[in-house]
Design an enzyme around this catalytic site. Structure first.
Site, PDB file in Angstrom:
ATOM      1  N   ARG A   1       0.817  -1.206   0.000  1.00 54.59           N
ATOM      2  CA  ARG A   1       0.000   0.000   0.000  1.00 54.59           C
ATOM      3  C   ARG A   1       0.858   1.267   0.000  1.00 54.59           C
ATOM      4  O   ARG A   1       0.368   2.349  -0.287  1.00 54.59           O
ATOM      5  CB  ARG A   1      -0.890   0.037   1.246  1.00 54.59           C
ATOM      6  CG  ARG A   1      -2.034  -0.938   1.199  1.00 54.59           C
ATOM      7  CD  ARG A   1      -3.202  -0.352   0.403  1.00 54.59           C
ATOM      8  NE  ARG A   1      -4.373  -1.207   0.464  1.00 54.59           N
ATOM      9  CZ  ARG A   1      -4.831  -1.921  -0.563  1.00 54.59           C
ATOM     10  NH1 ARG A   1      -4.208  -1.881  -1.723  1.00 54.59           N
ATOM     11  NH2 ARG A   1      -5.892  -2.666  -0.438  1.00 54.59           N
TER      12      ARG A   1
ATOM     13  N   ARG B   1     -25.083  -4.073  -6.553  1.00 58.59           N
ATOM     14  CA  ARG B   1     -24.654  -5.148  -5.661  1.00 58.59           C
ATOM     15  C   ARG B   1     -25.276  -4.952  -4.275  1.00 58.59           C
ATOM     16  O   ARG B   1     -25.687  -5.907  -3.625  1.00 58.59           O
ATOM     17  CB  ARG B   1     -23.113  -5.151  -5.566  1.00 58.59           C
ATOM     18  CG  ARG B   1     -22.535  -6.358  -4.870  1.00 58.59           C
ATOM     19  CD  ARG B   1     -21.040  -6.462  -5.103  1.00 58.59           C
ATOM     20  NE  ARG B   1     -20.286  -5.686  -4.104  1.00 58.59           N
ATOM     21  CZ  ARG B   1     -18.953  -5.608  -4.085  1.00 58.59           C
ATOM     22  NH1 ARG B   1     -18.235  -6.202  -5.027  1.00 58.59           N
ATOM     23  NH2 ARG B   1     -18.341  -4.918  -3.161  1.00 58.59           N
TER      24      ARG B   1
ATOM     25  N   ARG C   1     -24.925  -5.460   1.825  1.00 53.49           N
ATOM     26  CA  ARG C   1     -23.759  -4.816   2.445  1.00 53.49           C
ATOM     27  C   ARG C   1     -24.028  -3.326   2.605  1.00 53.49           C
ATOM     28  O   ARG C   1     -24.261  -2.630   1.613  1.00 53.49           O
ATOM     29  CB  ARG C   1     -22.515  -5.028   1.573  1.00 53.49           C
ATOM     30  CG  ARG C   1     -21.726  -6.274   1.929  1.00 53.49           C
ATOM     31  CD  ARG C   1     -20.536  -6.451   1.022  1.00 53.49           C
ATOM     32  NE  ARG C   1     -19.521  -5.408   1.181  1.00 53.49           N
ATOM     33  CZ  ARG C   1     -18.312  -5.498   0.653  1.00 53.49           C
ATOM     34  NH1 ARG C   1     -17.964  -6.561  -0.059  1.00 53.49           N
ATOM     35  NH2 ARG C   1     -17.439  -4.538   0.818  1.00 53.49           N
TER      36      ARG C   1
END
Ligand code: 5GP
Ligand code: MG
Length: 369
Positions: free
Chosen positions: A268, A307, A313
């Site tokens: 990262r 989604r 979610r």
């Protein structure tokens, strides 16, 4: 890195280091020989470069000749040794110094001693540029050794792998891990990274290392590294990069037969990318590419909202949260895009289209590595 036939070799001993070792040998031998005119004998084929460079550095008069011995050719050295060109001059009473490129098991040297057993030379000394002490099985004295090396196959400076590599002016060492394809995979949320990683892993026999999964596994199984990581997390601190790298290292070592790895969720930062490069280097390998799936923000937002309707979610249901995650993704990847671009390893892949279309694009990148 170079490739000869089917094997990869990495730089090991530079031309300068070789030159310095040759210089030391020439001076040391000249001091010992004194006023005598020695006969230097090279053992063909391998020692032609050693002999040529050595005699140029030898400060006093000398004679030079060769004998030719041949052994089994390939990565595995010396089983049967044949004498192809023997001695062609009378060496009675002479100071003879054998110049070898490399002394490995000592089988060749054994044959050399047999050749000289009835020659009535004044003295016979052995000089070699390279010596592998761990492989040496004889007890003939080696009078002059240039550089001791580990018991790994080398090429260059006269030494070949199945005929190739003798002309290289520096020495390369075989890479133990042969060519692997190691990818760092990136994609914004909703880009289909997981789906594509699964496909790539099958097609190329790669192991998918998702840093999140690795963390969860180590913590759940209470491994030493998992407990260590947890101790930082419990204090609300970031887990040090070294702990993460150690976990990744363990994953890499668990999968020694893989053709490579897909790193997902790591690195990262620049420091992590550096650490990952070092880890791969310690495995005689490297990161070959950073592949980033590129998908237009508006398409991502639509995909994630879709989604969210079915997955439930919470972070997929709210448009502003989605936009935040996308922005965060770009700010994080930008650094790595620069890092890998600088090494010509950044590949952006259009992530809009059918799953099949995208896998075709990804495969084209990987096949071109
Ligand atoms: P020895 O007879 O001492 O085992 O090995 C000597 C011969 O084996 C060398 O002259 C060379 O032909 C071959 N050999 C041993 N080690 C190596 C190596 O690392 N690389 C290459 N190219 N040849 C080697
Ligand atoms: Mg040789």
């Amino acid at each position: 890195m170079i490739k000869l036939h089917d094997k990869y070799f990495k730089p090991f001993i530079s031309a300068k280091q070789i030159d310095e070792a040759m210089q030391r040998l020439a001076i040391e031998i000249a001091e010992d020989v004194g006023d005598e005119i020695p006969v230097f004998i090279g053992i063909l084929n391998g020692s032609f470069m050693v002999v040529s460079d050595f005699v140029k550095k030898y400060p006093n008069p000398c004679e030079v000749t060769f004998i030719k011995l041949a052994s089994y050719e390939g990565v595995k050295s010396t089983e049967d040794i044949q004498r192809l060109i023997g001695l062609t001059q009378d060496l009675t009473g002479r100071t003879v110094i054998i110049l070898e490129d490399i002394i490995d098991t000592g089988n060749t040297l054994h044959e050399v001693h047999r050749i000289f057993k009835n020659e009535n030379v004044k003295s016979l000394k052995i000089a070699t540029l390279f010596h592998k002490p761990e492989a040496y099985k004889k007890d003939f004295k080696l009078h002059y050794v240039g550089i001791e090396i580990p018991n790994k196959f080398i090429v260059g400076y006269g030494l070949d792998y199945d005929g190739l590599g003798r002309n290289l002016p520096e020495v390369y060492q075989i890479k133990e891990t042969q060519h692997m394809t190691n990818l760092v995979l990136f994609g914004p949320p909703g880009a289909g990274k997981g789906t594509q990683a699964n496909f790539l892993k099958e097609k190329y026999n790669l192991v998918h290392i998702s840093t999140g999964d690795v963390f969860r596994f180590n913590i759940k199984n209470e491994t030493a590294l998992g407990m260590l990581a947890k101790s930082y997390m419990d204090k609300g601190e970031l887990v040090p990069d070294q702990v993460t790298i150690d976990m990744l290292n363990a994953e890499v070592e668990k999968n020694t037969d893989a053709n490579g790895f897909i790193f997902d969720g790591f690195p990262r930062t620049n420091a992590q990318a550096d650490a990952l490069d070092k880890l791969m280097d310690s495995k005689d390998s490297q990161i070959n590419a950073m592949i980033a799936l590129e998908v237009d923000d508006e398409i991502l937002v639509q995909r994630l909202l879709e989604r969210g309707k079915t997955s439930g979610r919470a972070d997929d249901a709210d448009e502003s949260i989605i936009r935040n995650r996308i922005t965060e993704y770009y700010s994080k990847t930008a650094i790595l895009k620069d890092y890998y671009s600088a090494q010509n390893k950044y590949f952006g892949v259009n992530g809009v289209g059918s799953i099949e279309d995208i896998t075709v694009r990804l495969s084209a990148v990987i096949d071109g590595l």
